[in-house]
Write an enzyme that holds these catalytic residues in place. Structure first.
Site, PDB file in Angstrom:
ATOM      1  N   HIS A  78     -11.960 -36.770-126.178  1.00 52.45           N
ATOM      2  CA  HIS A  78     -11.540 -36.914-127.571  1.00 52.45           C
ATOM      3  C   HIS A  78     -11.212 -38.371-127.903  1.00 52.45           C
ATOM      4  O   HIS A  78     -10.792 -39.134-127.032  1.00 52.45           O
ATOM      5  CB  HIS A  78     -10.290 -36.061-127.839  1.00 52.45           C
ATOM      6  CG  HIS A  78     -10.488 -34.599-127.612  1.00 52.45           C
ATOM      7  ND1 HIS A  78     -10.369 -34.028-126.359  1.00 52.45           N
ATOM      8  CD2 HIS A  78     -10.803 -33.591-128.460  1.00 52.45           C
ATOM      9  CE1 HIS A  78     -10.596 -32.722-126.446  1.00 52.45           C
ATOM     10  NE2 HIS A  78     -10.862 -32.434-127.707  1.00 52.45           N
TER      11      HIS A  78
ATOM     12  N   ASP B  61     -20.601 -56.885-110.506  1.00 52.99           N
ATOM     13  CA  ASP B  61     -21.583 -57.664-111.255  1.00 52.99           C
ATOM     14  C   ASP B  61     -21.347 -59.165-111.106  1.00 52.99           C
ATOM     15  O   ASP B  61     -22.302 -59.947-111.025  1.00 52.99           O
ATOM     16  CB  ASP B  61     -21.523 -57.275-112.736  1.00 52.99           C
ATOM     17  CG  ASP B  61     -22.514 -58.063-113.573  1.00 52.99           C
ATOM     18  OD1 ASP B  61     -23.715 -58.050-113.251  1.00 52.99           O
ATOM     19  OD2 ASP B  61     -22.080 -58.702-114.552  1.00 52.99           O
TER      20      ASP B  61
ATOM     21  N   MET C  55      -8.784 -39.472-118.177  1.00 54.67           N
ATOM     22  CA  MET C  55     -10.182 -39.882-118.137  1.00 54.67           C
ATOM     23  C   MET C  55     -10.340 -41.330-118.588  1.00 54.67           C
ATOM     24  O   MET C  55     -11.179 -42.071-118.070  1.00 54.67           O
ATOM     25  CB  MET C  55     -11.037 -38.951-119.004  1.00 54.67           C
ATOM     26  CG  MET C  55     -11.143 -37.527-118.477  1.00 54.67           C
ATOM     27  SD  MET C  55     -11.979 -37.389-116.861  1.00 54.67           S
ATOM     28  CE  MET C  55     -10.596 -37.345-115.719  1.00 54.67           C
ATOM     29  N   GLU C  56      -9.527 -41.737-119.545  1.00 50.20           N
ATOM     30  CA  GLU C  56      -9.555 -43.132-119.981  1.00 50.20           C
ATOM     31  C   GLU C  56      -9.151 -44.068-118.840  1.00 50.20           C
ATOM     32  O   GLU C  56      -9.746 -45.137-118.652  1.00 50.20           O
ATOM     33  CB  GLU C  56      -8.614 -43.333-121.174  1.00 50.20           C
ATOM     34  CG  GLU C  56      -9.125 -42.766-122.487  1.00 50.20           C
ATOM     35  CD  GLU C  56      -8.813 -41.292-122.690  1.00 50.20           C
ATOM     36  OE1 GLU C  56      -9.026 -40.790-123.804  1.00 50.20           O
ATOM     37  OE2 GLU C  56      -8.353 -40.626-121.737  1.00 50.20           O
TER      38      GLU C  56
ATOM     39  N   LEU D 281     -17.355 -35.361-123.917  1.00 50.99           N
ATOM     40  CA  LEU D 281     -16.314 -34.357-124.125  1.00 50.99           C
ATOM     41  C   LEU D 281     -14.906 -34.950-124.178  1.00 50.99           C
ATOM     42  O   LEU D 281     -13.921 -34.218-124.202  1.00 50.99           O
ATOM     43  CB  LEU D 281     -16.386 -33.292-123.022  1.00 50.99           C
ATOM     44  CG  LEU D 281     -17.747 -32.604-122.868  1.00 50.99           C
ATOM     45  CD1 LEU D 281     -17.664 -31.478-121.852  1.00 50.99           C
ATOM     46  CD2 LEU D 281     -18.259 -32.075-124.201  1.00 50.99           C
TER      47      LEU D 281
END
Length: 327
Positions: free
Chosen positions: A246, A295, A280-281, A244
């Site tokens: 963009h 990791d 969100m980015e 969701l």
């Protein structure tokens, strides 16, 4: 300093599986809606979280630079709604030369972020605040958000066996429901904004691991540089993995990694010019940076049974999210 992917060419494949869990803290009004009707904001947060987590688990290697592309053979997800948030679990399996805990962690993190994106917005009790943007202008913003952040992302169990698999999510209750409604927010008629956002996260590590990072003695190479690069790349690719979100014109990214007394902090600042913001980015970039650190140092964090009793992404939060009309 060199950077290397560990050579697993000559290792024999065995059955491997891992379970990762985490928590998204959400205000009680929003959780009440989710528990009553299953829908809030852009739709069914649990449904979008599960689908996103499955896809992300299979593609973690695209975002964590030194992760091997393991053929994932099974994924299971569970979501549990609580009074103050969303708890999620991801189980991943494979038969390969290396483990799947990072894949499960990435799937979990991305699933929770997809839920966050689905229900984000101002809380009902929000008091607007005036803040200064990067251009020195005063902008009105929401004083409190529906989502406080992600917490306690960890590997609760991992197994390596030549005989088969045995982990299960049967004890993790999935109490979600509601219609599988999912809608991408329509920004077609939105004005163009100057967006900016800041997010920050912390991973807890053993003291001995912290010293190895500081001394530049981690086998895989320069942890700080690789994590910064991974965060910057992730900022520009969030739209690929979060259904969701963009496609966004990201115009600036700054990623910072600090090694502190009991772990490492990753912070990311973003700017964009488009019809939406870039919070969100920024969160996605922080999470990818933290998982890249995990990791690269995981061999030093495991106990004698191959578990991670101490390692945990303690929190990821948005510190700032602003949009200023460009005209």
């Amino acid at each position: 300093m060199t950077v290397r992917m560990i050579d697993i060419t000559s290792k024999e494949p065995v059955y491997r599986e891992a379970i990762a869990t985490g928590f998204l803290r959400v205000d009680e009004d929003t959780m009440s809606d989710l528990m009553k009707v299953g829908i809030s904001g852009l739709g069914n947060a649990a449904a979008i979280a599960k689908v996103t987590a499955i896809n992300a688990t299979k593609t973690a290697w695209k975002y964590i630079p030194l992760l091997h592309p393991v053929p994932i053979t099974y994924i299971e997800t569970r979501v549990h709604y609580e009074k103050n948030g969303i708890r999620m679990a991801v189980l991943a399996r494979t038969r390969a030369q290396t483990g799947v805990e990072m894949d499960a962690l990435f799937g979990l993190f991305t699933g929770l972020l997809a839920a966050w994106n689905t229900i984000k917005g101002c809380s009902r009790t929000c008091t607007p605040e005036w803040v200064t943007n990067f251009m020195g202008k005063q902008v009105q913003t929401c004083g409190s958000s529906r989502v406080d952040g992600m917490f306690d992302i960890r590997v609760v169990s991992k197994v390596k066996s030549e005989e088969g698999v045995n982990l299960s999510l049967s004890d993790f209750e999935d109490n979600t429901g509601g219609e599988p409604v999912v809608t991408m927010f329509d920004v077609t008629t939105e004005p163009t904004y100057y967006g900016e956002a800041s997010a920050k996260g912390f991973i807890r590590l053993r003291d001995s691991t912290v010293e190895l990072i500081r001394q530049g003695r981690v086998e895989k190479g320069d942890v700080i540089t690789v994590a910064k690069a991974a965060s910057i790349m992730a900022t520009k690719k969030a739209w690929e993995i979060l259904p969701l979100v963009h496609l966004n014109y990201i115009t600036y990214v700054n990623a910072d990694v600090k090694v502190v007394e009991d772990g490492a902090e990753v912070s990311v600042d973003t700017r964009n010019v488009s019809n939406t913001g870039s919070a969100m980015e920024a969160v996605f970039a922080v999470g990818v940076g933290l998982l890249t650190i995990w990791d690269m140092i995981k061999k030093y964090e495991k106990d004698e049974n191959g578990q991670y009793p101490y390692t945990m992404i303690k929190e990821i939060k948005v510190l700032k999210a602003l949009k200023t009309p460009a005209v």
